[in-house]
Design an enzyme around this catalytic site. Sequence first.
Site, PDB file in Angstrom:
ATOM      1  N   TYR A  13       0.817  -0.963   0.246  1.00 48.43           N
ATOM      2  CA  TYR A  13      -0.006   0.384   0.357  1.00 48.43           C
ATOM      3  C   TYR A  13       0.653   1.602   0.101  1.00 48.43           C
ATOM      4  CZ  TYR A  13      -2.996   3.406   2.059  1.00 48.43           C
ATOM      5  OH  TYR A  13      -3.721   4.406   2.284  1.00 48.43           O
ATOM      6  N   ASN A  34       8.125 -10.219  -2.482  1.00 49.44           N
ATOM      7  CA  ASN A  34       7.634 -11.810  -2.462  1.00 49.44           C
ATOM      8  C   ASN A  34       5.534 -11.446  -2.656  1.00 49.44           C
ATOM      9  OD1 ASN A  34       6.297 -10.969   0.573  1.00 49.44           O
ATOM     10  ND2 ASN A  34       8.054 -12.456   1.226  1.00 49.44           N
ATOM     11  N   SER A 126       5.987   3.771  13.249  1.00 50.45           N
ATOM     12  CA  SER A 126       4.778   4.142  13.827  1.00 50.45           C
ATOM     13  C   SER A 126       4.166   4.723  14.673  1.00 50.45           C
ATOM     14  CB  SER A 126       4.512   2.579  13.518  1.00 50.45           C
ATOM     15  OG  SER A 126       2.862   2.348  14.254  1.00 50.45           O
ATOM     16  N   TYR A 150       3.838  -6.835  17.245  1.00 51.81           N
ATOM     17  CA  TYR A 150       3.793  -5.351  16.584  1.00 51.81           C
ATOM     18  C   TYR A 150       4.762  -3.986  16.641  1.00 51.81           C
ATOM     19  CZ  TYR A 150       2.705  -2.242  12.607  1.00 51.81           C
ATOM     20  OH  TYR A 150       3.016  -0.901  11.953  1.00 51.81           O
ATOM     21  N   LYS A 154       8.807  -2.763  16.163  1.00 49.06           N
ATOM     22  CA  LYS A 154       8.873  -1.400  15.787  1.00 49.06           C
ATOM     23  C   LYS A 154      10.070  -0.212  17.027  1.00 49.06           C
ATOM     24  CE  LYS A 154       6.710  -1.017  11.737  1.00 49.06           C
ATOM     25  NZ  LYS A 154       7.137  -1.568  10.507  1.00 49.06           N
ATOM     26  N   TYR A 178       5.083   7.337  10.987  1.00 50.20           N
ATOM     27  CA  TYR A 178       3.631   7.580  10.276  1.00 50.20           C
ATOM     28  C   TYR A 178       3.011   7.492  11.429  1.00 50.20           C
ATOM     29  CZ  TYR A 178       5.509   4.561   6.381  1.00 50.20           C
ATOM     30  OH  TYR A 178       6.890   4.087   5.791  1.00 50.20           O
ATOM     31  N   ASN A 199      -9.202  -4.567   9.460  1.00 42.64           N
ATOM     32  CA  ASN A 199      -8.918  -3.785  10.933  1.00 42.64           C
ATOM     33  C   ASN A 199      -9.265  -2.086  11.036  1.00 42.64           C
ATOM     34  OD1 ASN A 199      -8.031  -6.278  11.381  1.00 42.64           O
ATOM     35  ND2 ASN A 199      -5.897  -6.200  10.437  1.00 42.64           N
ATOM     36  N   ARG A 293     -12.607  -0.922  21.681  1.00 40.92           N
ATOM     37  CA  ARG A 293     -11.259  -2.095  20.773  1.00 40.92           C
ATOM     38  C   ARG A 293     -10.869  -1.770  22.206  1.00 40.92           C
ATOM     39  NH1 ARG A 293      -9.232  -1.383  14.690  1.00 40.92           N
ATOM     40  NH2 ARG A 293      -8.541   0.339  15.794  1.00 40.92           N
ATOM     41  N   GLY A 295      -7.205  -2.114  23.699  1.00 39.24           N
ATOM     42  CA  GLY A 295      -5.458  -1.477  23.569  1.00 39.24           C
ATOM     43  C   GLY A 295      -6.089   0.317  22.013  1.00 39.24           C
ATOM     44  N   ASP A 296      -7.326   0.050  22.471  1.00 36.46           N
ATOM     45  CA  ASP A 296      -7.431   1.972  21.951  1.00 36.46           C
ATOM     46  C   ASP A 296      -7.533   3.100  22.523  1.00 36.46           C
ATOM     47  OD1 ASP A 296      -8.121   0.903  18.887  1.00 36.46           O
ATOM     48  OD2 ASP A 296     -10.074   1.173  18.989  1.00 36.46           O
TER      49      ASP A 296
HETATM   50  P1  NAD Z   1       1.658  -3.901   3.325  1.00 37.64           P
HETATM   51  O1  NAD Z   1       1.331  -4.932   3.522  1.00 37.64           O
HETATM   52  O2  NAD Z   1       0.446  -3.080   2.037  1.00 37.64           O
HETATM   53  O3  NAD Z   1       2.821  -3.242   2.182  1.00 37.64           O
HETATM   54  C1  NAD Z   1       3.948  -4.492   3.158  1.00 37.64           C
HETATM   55  C2  NAD Z   1       4.759  -5.713   1.512  1.00 37.64           C
HETATM   56  O4  NAD Z   1       5.547  -5.569   2.218  1.00 37.64           O
HETATM   57  C3  NAD Z   1       4.146  -5.836   0.852  1.00 37.64           C
HETATM   58  O5  NAD Z   1       3.706  -5.744  -0.376  1.00 37.64           O
HETATM   59  C4  NAD Z   1       4.228  -7.431   1.313  1.00 37.64           C
HETATM   60  O6  NAD Z   1       4.160  -8.631  -0.097  1.00 37.64           O
HETATM   61  C5  NAD Z   1       5.520  -7.548   1.099  1.00 37.64           C
HETATM   62  N1  NAD Z   1       6.650  -8.024   1.833  1.00 37.64           N
HETATM   63  C6  NAD Z   1       6.287  -8.497   4.003  1.00 37.64           C
HETATM   64  N2  NAD Z   1       7.136  -8.936   3.926  1.00 37.64           N
HETATM   65  C7  NAD Z   1       8.191  -9.403   2.897  1.00 37.64           C
HETATM   66  C8  NAD Z   1       9.360 -10.243   2.767  1.00 37.64           C
HETATM   67  N3  NAD Z   1       9.633 -10.879   3.949  1.00 37.64           N
HETATM   68  N4  NAD Z   1       9.439 -10.227   2.066  1.00 37.64           N
HETATM   69  C9  NAD Z   1       9.348  -8.943   0.994  1.00 37.64           C
HETATM   70  N5  NAD Z   1       8.443  -8.522   1.041  1.00 37.64           N
HETATM   71  C10 NAD Z   1       7.728  -8.338   1.626  1.00 37.64           C
HETATM   72  O7  NAD Z   1       1.873  -2.368   4.377  1.00 37.64           O
HETATM   73  P2  NAD Z   1       1.549  -1.006   4.041  1.00 37.64           P
HETATM   74  O8  NAD Z   1       0.285  -0.780   4.725  1.00 37.64           O
HETATM   75  O9  NAD Z   1       2.607  -0.379   2.964  1.00 37.64           O
HETATM   76  O10 NAD Z   1       3.117  -1.065   5.843  1.00 37.64           O
HETATM   77  C11 NAD Z   1       4.003  -0.098   4.676  1.00 37.64           C
HETATM   78  C12 NAD Z   1       4.818  -0.628   6.129  1.00 37.64           C
HETATM   79  O11 NAD Z   1       4.483   0.441   6.943  1.00 37.64           O
HETATM   80  C13 NAD Z   1       4.925  -1.781   7.249  1.00 37.64           C
HETATM   81  O12 NAD Z   1       6.276  -1.415   7.637  1.00 37.64           O
HETATM   82  C14 NAD Z   1       3.819  -1.478   8.045  1.00 37.64           C
HETATM   83  O13 NAD Z   1       4.018  -1.740   9.420  1.00 37.64           O
HETATM   84  C15 NAD Z   1       4.809   0.468   8.117  1.00 37.64           C
HETATM   85  N6  NAD Z   1       3.223   1.052   9.004  1.00 37.64           N
HETATM   86  C16 NAD Z   1       2.116   0.996   7.950  1.00 37.64           C
HETATM   87  C17 NAD Z   1       0.631   1.192   8.522  1.00 37.64           C
HETATM   88  C18 NAD Z   1      -0.320   1.495   8.112  1.00 37.64           C
HETATM   89  O14 NAD Z   1      -1.436   2.037   8.369  1.00 37.64           O
HETATM   90  N7  NAD Z   1      -0.405   1.385   7.189  1.00 37.64           N
HETATM   91  C19 NAD Z   1       0.881   2.823  10.015  1.00 37.64           C
HETATM   92  C20 NAD Z   1       2.553   2.986  10.220  1.00 37.64           C
HETATM   93  C21 NAD Z   1       3.409   1.703   9.673  1.00 37.64           C
HETATM   94  C1  WQD Z   2      -9.001   4.243  13.698  1.00 37.95           C
HETATM   95  C2  WQD Z   2     -10.221   4.501  14.532  1.00 37.95           C
HETATM   96  C3  WQD Z   2     -10.599   2.614  16.403  1.00 37.95           C
HETATM   97  C4  WQD Z   2     -11.981  -0.016  12.424  1.00 37.95           C
HETATM   98  C5  WQD Z   2      -3.480   1.010  13.828  1.00 37.95           C
HETATM   99  C6  WQD Z   2      -2.412   0.249  14.196  1.00 37.95           C
HETATM  100  C7  WQD Z   2      -1.689   1.277  13.908  1.00 37.95           C
HETATM  101  C8  WQD Z   2      -0.923   1.995  12.516  1.00 37.95           C
HETATM  102  C9  WQD Z   2      -2.315   2.228  11.945  1.00 37.95           C
HETATM  103  C10 WQD Z   2       0.470   0.273  11.726  1.00 37.95           C
HETATM  104  C11 WQD Z   2     -10.136   3.933  16.705  1.00 37.95           C
HETATM  105  C12 WQD Z   2     -12.682   2.708  15.170  1.00 37.95           C
HETATM  106  C13 WQD Z   2     -11.793   1.349  13.803  1.00 37.95           C
HETATM  107  C14 WQD Z   2     -13.615  -0.195  13.236  1.00 37.95           C
HETATM  108  C15 WQD Z   2     -14.076   1.591  14.456  1.00 37.95           C
HETATM  109  N1  WQD Z   2      -0.547   0.882  11.687  1.00 37.95           N
HETATM  110  N2  WQD Z   2     -12.663   2.131  14.151  1.00 37.95           N
HETATM  111  N3  WQD Z   2     -14.656   0.816  13.565  1.00 37.95           N
HETATM  112  O1  WQD Z   2      -6.417   1.541  15.293  1.00 37.95           O
HETATM  113  O2  WQD Z   2      -5.571   4.055  14.884  1.00 37.95           O
HETATM  114  O3  WQD Z   2      -3.844   2.271  14.177  1.00 37.95           O
HETATM  115  O4  WQD Z   2      -3.614   1.289  11.898  1.00 37.95           O
HETATM  116  O5  WQD Z   2       1.418   0.954  12.295  1.00 37.95           O
HETATM  117  O6  WQD Z   2      -0.439   0.786  14.839  1.00 37.95           O
HETATM  118  O7  WQD Z   2      -2.615   0.155  16.040  1.00 37.95           O
HETATM  119  O8  WQD Z   2      -6.189   2.930  13.086  1.00 37.95           O
HETATM  120  O9  WQD Z   2      -8.157   2.546  11.079  1.00 37.95           O
HETATM  121  O10 WQD Z   2      -7.477   0.226  12.859  1.00 37.95           O
HETATM  122  O11 WQD Z   2      -8.724   2.646  13.785  1.00 37.95           O
HETATM  123  O12 WQD Z   2     -14.466   2.709  15.147  1.00 37.95           O
HETATM  124  O13 WQD Z   2     -14.531  -1.137  12.059  1.00 37.95           O
HETATM  125  O14 WQD Z   2     -11.093   4.281  14.105  1.00 37.95           O
HETATM  126  O15 WQD Z   2     -11.181   2.831  17.482  1.00 37.95           O
HETATM  127  O16 WQD Z   2     -10.602   5.198  16.747  1.00 37.95           O
HETATM  128  P1  WQD Z   2      -5.978   2.691  15.102  1.00 37.95           P
HETATM  129  P2  WQD Z   2      -8.053   1.794  13.096  1.00 37.95           P
END
Ligand code: NAD
Ligand code: WQD
Length: 338
Positions: A13, A34, A126, A150, A154, A178, A199, A293, A295-296
Amino acid sequence: MSGKVLITGGAGYIGSHTYVALREAGFACLILDNFSNSSARVLERLERITGARVDVVDADINDAKALDALLMGGDIDSVIHFAGWKAVGESSQRPLKYYDNNVCGTVNLLKSMQRCRVTKLVFSSSATVYAQEASMPLIESSPRAATSPYGRTKLMVEEILGDLCHTDPSWRIAALRYFNPVGAHASGLIGEDPTGTPNNLVPFIAQVAIGRRERLTIFGDDYPTADGTGVRDYVHVLDVAEGHVAALRYLADNPGLINVNLGTGRGTSVLEMLRQYELACGRAIPFAIAARRQGDVASCWADIAKAREFLRWQATRSIAEMCADSWRWQQLNPDGYR
Ligand code: NAD
Ligand code: WQD
């Protein structure tokens, strides 16, 4: 511009949007993925957006030989590391899966980078690294503590990166924390495509809006916030993508480790997000209130001064654009990339 940027997880993404931003900024890129949580179909979409062939390697960050082969040639001069698992709930059920891919996989990547003398890195951290008790807005020096395996992955990687920069001044590393990345590219060709039940809030709302799910469940309306629902710092994924371009430019002149928040500095409640999405899609989105939920936290938003000062980056896209772009992606791709 010198060598290429290796983007691990570049088919995912945030990685796919960052690929577009990097190409627009003139960087040559190589995607490594991958496809364990993404579709190869994203590649043809990236080609349509950028009008050029995408350089890609189907490989795993845990495969040292594959990494060495890519990094040894001298073509790559920096790495943006997105690859990893990201489901908070699953990480509590299967912690070793998370420590293995997110921590061991990253160490494997760092070892290969060190062997091949590629020492410029942007890492996906994150907002989840901040302690729940920390006061808002979250500044980079706010207390940190993870509440899930998770989150701990980080935190652990941030510590490892700090150790590395202490011992070897040739490293240049930005750990970007982020907040809540949402939205999609304005073309509607790439976006977030969660497998199974989403999620996260915005993908869930999008699937209700398109009719794939009956209603949104709002987790709690009794928080100490203006309307009782949780408040988060939603940031457009393209703003986040551009934050990576800014971080690479910063690292060109600055050695050592920098931790930076990528958020907008503004909080939006679940109900406000729902209403904004209704405006974007022009239909009512049914919802039901349920218990909180586990942990929120009630509220979470970023202090953005450090990103402004050091990266010269600031998010520019509004909540309305985040919803409009998410909806366009959802409408054009009701089943994601499938
Ligand atoms: P995503 O799952 O869409 O992208 C991760 C990509 O990594 C996928 O394409 C997956 O196929 C690839 N991948 C996973 N394990 C691999 C491996 N061992 N070797 C090669 N490729 C592998 O996730 P995203 O939302 O794009 O998130 C990217 C990064 O940002 C992640 O590290 C995530 O923890 C971090 N992050 C995401 C968010 C969020 O809300 N999306 C928030 C904070 C941090
Ligand atoms: C946002 C708000 C929920 C779903 C998560 C990870 C965090 C980071 C980003 C990777 C909250 C509410 C949600 C639903 C709802 N990812 N909610 N109904 O929890 O802030 O962060 O994603 O690093 O680590 O924890 O994001 O989008 O899950 O929730 O009411 O079906 O929406 O309670 O208030 P969150 P979220």
